[in-house]
Motif scaffolding. Structure first.
Motif, PDB file in Angstrom:
ATOM      1  N   THR A  68      13.435 -14.362  23.784  1.00  0.00           N
ATOM      2  CA  THR A  68      13.287 -15.448  24.753  1.00  0.00           C
ATOM      3  C   THR A  68      14.155 -16.642  24.357  1.00  0.00           C
ATOM      4  N   ILE A  69      14.185 -16.940  23.071  1.00  0.00           N
ATOM      5  CA  ILE A  69      15.013 -18.043  22.569  1.00  0.00           C
ATOM      6  C   ILE A  69      16.484 -17.748  22.839  1.00  0.00           C
ATOM      7  N   ARG A  70      16.887 -16.509  22.602  1.00  0.00           N
ATOM      8  CA  ARG A  70      18.274 -16.112  22.866  1.00  0.00           C
ATOM      9  C   ARG A  70      18.636 -16.372  24.325  1.00  0.00           C
ATOM     10  N   GLU A  71      17.740 -16.000  25.224  1.00  0.00           N
ATOM     11  CA  GLU A  71      18.003 -16.182  26.649  1.00  0.00           C
ATOM     12  C   GLU A  71      18.099 -17.660  27.020  1.00  0.00           C
ATOM     13  N   SER A  72      17.318 -18.486  26.349  1.00  0.00           N
ATOM     14  CA  SER A  72      17.352 -19.919  26.672  1.00  0.00           C
ATOM     15  C   SER A  72      18.686 -20.547  26.286  1.00  0.00           C
ATOM     16  N   VAL A  73      19.317 -20.015  25.250  1.00  0.00           N
ATOM     17  CA  VAL A  73      20.618 -20.539  24.828  1.00  0.00           C
ATOM     18  C   VAL A  73      21.736 -19.942  25.683  1.00  0.00           C
ATOM     19  N   ALA A  74      21.519 -18.755  26.195  1.00  0.00           N
ATOM     20  CA  ALA A  74      22.558 -18.045  26.947  1.00  0.00           C
ATOM     21  C   ALA A  74      23.060 -18.832  28.155  1.00  0.00           C
ATOM     22  N   ALA A  75      22.175 -19.445  28.883  1.00  0.00           N
ATOM     23  CA  ALA A  75      22.590 -20.200  30.080  1.00  0.00           C
ATOM     24  C   ALA A  75      23.487 -21.373  29.704  1.00  0.00           C
ATOM     25  N   ALA A  76      23.134 -22.082  28.640  1.00  0.00           N
ATOM     26  CA  ALA A  76      23.962 -23.214  28.198  1.00  0.00           C
ATOM     27  C   ALA A  76      25.310 -22.727  27.690  1.00  0.00           C
ATOM     28  N   TYR A  77      25.301 -21.605  26.990  1.00  0.00           N
ATOM     29  CA  TYR A  77      26.568 -21.039  26.514  1.00  0.00           C
ATOM     30  C   TYR A  77      27.463 -20.662  27.702  1.00  0.00           C
ATOM     31  N   ASP A  78      26.906 -19.981  28.696  1.00  0.00           N
ATOM     32  CA  ASP A  78      27.692 -19.560  29.855  1.00  0.00           C
ATOM     33  C   ASP A  78      28.348 -20.749  30.541  1.00  0.00           C
ATOM     34  N   GLU A  79      27.607 -21.831  30.674  1.00  0.00           N
ATOM     35  CA  GLU A  79      28.152 -23.045  31.303  1.00  0.00           C
ATOM     36  C   GLU A  79      29.287 -23.629  30.466  1.00  0.00           C
ATOM     37  N   ALA A  80      29.101 -23.695  29.165  1.00  0.00           N
ATOM     38  CA  ALA A  80      30.141 -24.237  28.281  1.00  0.00           C
ATOM     39  C   ALA A  80      31.382 -23.350  28.311  1.00  0.00           C
ATOM     40  N   ASP A  81      31.185 -22.056  28.264  1.00  0.00           N
ATOM     41  CA  ASP A  81      32.315 -21.128  28.279  1.00  0.00           C
ATOM     42  C   ASP A  81      33.121 -21.286  29.557  1.00  0.00           C
ATOM     43  N   SER A  82      32.436 -21.389  30.671  1.00  0.00           N
ATOM     44  CA  SER A  82      33.107 -21.558  31.956  1.00  0.00           C
ATOM     45  C   SER A  82      33.891 -22.871  32.002  1.00  0.00           C
ATOM     46  N   ALA A  83      33.274 -23.944  31.544  1.00  0.00           N
ATOM     47  CA  ALA A  83      33.934 -25.252  31.558  1.00  0.00           C
ATOM     48  C   ALA A  83      35.138 -25.276  30.614  1.00  0.00           C
ATOM     49  N   LEU A  84      35.027 -24.619  29.485  1.00  0.00           N
ATOM     50  CA  LEU A  84      36.127 -24.606  28.524  1.00  0.00           C
ATOM     51  C   LEU A  84      37.328 -23.828  29.028  1.00  0.00           C
ATOM     52  N   ASP A  85      37.087 -22.816  29.826  1.00  0.00           N
ATOM     53  CA  ASP A  85      38.200 -22.032  30.357  1.00  0.00           C
ATOM     54  C   ASP A  85      39.203 -22.901  31.103  1.00  0.00           C
ATOM     55  N   ALA A  86      38.732 -23.992  31.693  1.00  0.00           N
ATOM     56  CA  ALA A  86      39.611 -24.867  32.468  1.00  0.00           C
ATOM     57  C   ALA A  86      40.472 -25.773  31.588  1.00  0.00           C
ATOM     58  N   VAL A  87      40.101 -25.954  30.320  1.00  0.00           N
ATOM     59  CA  VAL A  87      40.835 -26.929  29.504  1.00  0.00           C
ATOM     60  C   VAL A  87      41.306 -26.431  28.146  1.00  0.00           C
ATOM     61  N   ALA A  88      40.639 -25.464  27.587  1.00  0.00           N
ATOM     62  CA  ALA A  88      40.983 -25.075  26.221  1.00  0.00           C
ATOM     63  C   ALA A  88      40.658 -23.604  25.981  1.00  0.00           C
ATOM     64  N   ALA A  89      41.534 -22.748  26.453  1.00  0.00           N
ATOM     65  CA  ALA A  89      41.273 -21.312  26.360  1.00  0.00           C
ATOM     66  C   ALA A  89      41.103 -20.857  24.912  1.00  0.00           C
ATOM     67  N   ASP A  90      41.871 -21.435  23.985  1.00  0.00           N
ATOM     68  CA  ASP A  90      41.754 -21.011  22.590  1.00  0.00           C
ATOM     69  C   ASP A  90      40.393 -21.401  22.014  1.00  0.00           C
ATOM     70  N   ARG A  91      39.905 -22.588  22.361  1.00  0.00           N
ATOM     71  CA  ARG A  91      38.589 -23.015  21.887  1.00  0.00           C
ATOM     72  C   ARG A  91      37.500 -22.211  22.589  1.00  0.00           C
ATOM     73  N   ALA A  92      37.720 -21.874  23.843  1.00  0.00           N
ATOM     74  CA  ALA A  92      36.754 -21.035  24.558  1.00  0.00           C
ATOM     75  C   ALA A  92      36.638 -19.686  23.870  1.00  0.00           C
ATOM     76  N   GLN A  93      37.760 -19.141  23.412  1.00  0.00           N
ATOM     77  CA  GLN A  93      37.728 -17.844  22.727  1.00  0.00           C
ATOM     78  C   GLN A  93      36.994 -17.947  21.394  1.00  0.00           C
ATOM     79  N   ALA A  94      37.204 -19.024  20.660  1.00  0.00           N
ATOM     80  CA  ALA A  94      36.495 -19.210  19.390  1.00  0.00           C
ATOM     81  C   ALA A  94      34.989 -19.291  19.624  1.00  0.00           C
ATOM     82  N   LEU A  95      34.600 -20.008  20.669  1.00  0.00           N
ATOM     83  CA  LEU A  95      33.186 -20.116  20.994  1.00  0.00           C
ATOM     84  C   LEU A  95      32.629 -18.764  21.436  1.00  0.00           C
ATOM     85  N   THR A  96      33.414 -18.029  22.205  1.00  0.00           N
ATOM     86  CA  THR A  96      33.003 -16.690  22.635  1.00  0.00           C
ATOM     87  C   THR A  96      32.794 -15.776  21.427  1.00  0.00           C
ATOM     88  N   ASP A  97      33.717 -15.809  20.486  1.00  0.00           N
ATOM     89  CA  ASP A  97      33.590 -14.961  19.290  1.00  0.00           C
ATOM     90  C   ASP A  97      32.311 -15.299  18.526  1.00  0.00           C
TER      91      ASP A  97
END
Length: 143
Positions: A68-97
């Motif tokens: 349940t805790i994992r799922e609660s963080v997942a939504a925030a991660y998805d939003e951050a990943d999406s927002a980062l794609d627009a400005v910093a693909a390399d940082r988005a990849q580091a966060l994805t990893d």
């Protein structure tokens, strides 16, 4: 012939008005500054979710709680990943990893895993995600 020209003129005029109307109704493209601001807000939301998760992990009583805790963080991660794609693909990849390592640890938890081992694994991976998030925010000059 005049009738066809008049009809063509009406069609051209209508088409031009339609294009002008549509052009006026579209939202302006986001600027790089807008994208950076959105990424910074999303990174702040992810930081809050990670902080809450770290606290909740310490109080988790079942493997189901950990999921349940994992799922609660997942939504925030998805939003951050999406927002980062627009400005910093390399940082988005580091966060994805970093995020994928967290998910792998969470997925590896099975019914035979002790709660303490599962919790310790997730806390460590959550800290790695938090550090990557911090590095990304610093790179974007969010703070």
């Amino acid at each position: 012939m005049k009738k066809n020209l008049r009809h063509a003129g009406v069609v051209v005029t209508f088409s031009a008005l339609s294009i002008m109307t549509l052009a006026g109704c579209t939202a302006p493209a986001a600027t790089e500054e807008d994208n950076v601001t959105a990424a910074c807000v999303a990174l702040d939301d992810l930081a809050a979710a990670l902080t809450t998760a770290e606290s909740d992990l310490g109080e988790a009583e079942t493997v189901g709680d950990l999921r349940t805790i994992r799922e609660s963080v997942a939504a925030a991660y998805d939003e951050a990943d999406s927002a980062l794609d627009a400005v910093a693909a390399d940082r988005a990849q580091a966060l994805t990893d970093s995020w994928e390592k967290f998910l792998d640890s969470a997925t590896a938890i099975d019914s035979d895993t002790s709660l303490a081992d599962a919790r310790d694994s997730l806390v460590e991976e959550a800290r790695d995600v938090a550090q990557t998030r911090q590095d990304t925010a610093t790179d974007l000059e969010c703070e």
